[in-house]
Design a protein around this motif. Sequence first.
Motif, PDB file in Angstrom:
ATOM      1  N   ASN A 126       0.778  -1.305  -0.141  1.00  0.00           N
ATOM      2  CA  ASN A 126       0.164  -0.124  -0.015  1.00  0.00           C
ATOM      3  C   ASN A 126       1.053   1.177   0.133  1.00  0.00           C
ATOM      4  OD1 ASN A 126       0.796   0.099   2.673  1.00  0.00           O
ATOM      5  ND2 ASN A 126      -1.078  -0.223   3.531  1.00  0.00           N
ATOM      6  N   VAL A 137      -0.130  -6.001   1.647  1.00  0.00           N
ATOM      7  CA  VAL A 137      -1.556  -6.036   1.891  1.00  0.00           C
ATOM      8  C   VAL A 137      -2.096  -7.513   1.130  1.00  0.00           C
ATOM      9  CG1 VAL A 137      -3.905  -5.052   1.319  1.00  0.00           C
ATOM     10  CG2 VAL A 137      -1.775  -3.721   2.229  1.00  0.00           C
ATOM     11  N   GLU A 177      -5.037  -8.984  -0.726  1.00  0.00           N
ATOM     12  CA  GLU A 177      -6.513  -8.458  -1.348  1.00  0.00           C
ATOM     13  C   GLU A 177      -7.199  -9.872  -1.720  1.00  0.00           C
ATOM     14  OE1 GLU A 177      -8.668  -5.515  -4.459  1.00  0.00           O
ATOM     15  OE2 GLU A 177      -6.525  -5.723  -4.179  1.00  0.00           O
ATOM     16  N   HIS A 220      -9.365  -6.549   2.340  1.00  0.00           N
ATOM     17  CA  HIS A 220      -7.990  -6.069   2.314  1.00  0.00           C
ATOM     18  C   HIS A 220      -7.368  -6.452   3.696  1.00  0.00           C
ATOM     19  CE1 HIS A 220      -9.149  -3.340  -0.966  1.00  0.00           C
ATOM     20  NE2 HIS A 220      -7.673  -3.718  -1.409  1.00  0.00           N
ATOM     21  N   GLY A 246      -7.905  -0.966   7.694  1.00  0.00           N
ATOM     22  CA  GLY A 246      -8.128  -2.339   7.444  1.00  0.00           C
ATOM     23  C   GLY A 246      -8.229  -3.364   8.503  1.00  0.00           C
TER      24      GLY A 246
END
Length: 165
Positions: free
Chosen positions: A104, A110, A112, A118, A152
């Motif tokens: 990120n 991260v 996904e 996320h 997140g």
Amino acid sequence: MKNYIVLFLIGHFLIPLQGQGQLLEVKQTVFGMDCAPCAYGLEKRIQKMDGVESASVSLNDGLLTANLKQDNKLTLSDIRQAVEESGFKAKEANITVTGTVTKNESGSLVLETVVGEHFILEAENERKLKDISNTNGSLTITGKAETSDGAGTKLWIASFDKTKA
């Protein structure tokens, strides 16, 4: 000309979906269950969710275990919301999830999923994060998920494997 447009659309929309994944298993800690009918009701509610293969609730352990179907569209947030709507409190969860790893804006790794969920990856040692950052393609990660400060969901990595194509 039409062939080029079709090839562009296939490349633009289908290829980015390769390597992404979804939630596979959730072991959600649940607080507030104090009777067998409470546990049974939550179990039945989770079993009815589209994408759930099986679910069980242990009143003694305060634990919901859900195994999810291949190609499901469920998120950890969906399961936690169902727990909360049933009148209980969802705490940390141990999950197995597949997805694609990127960095990120702040440089954090991260994971996904195909549905856009996320997970900010965390590890007890930097070596594990470095190993993940050097892996291309889709990964299956097992670990402890906990809610973060709006950025997140943090996922503390216990193990990871390159996903088989």
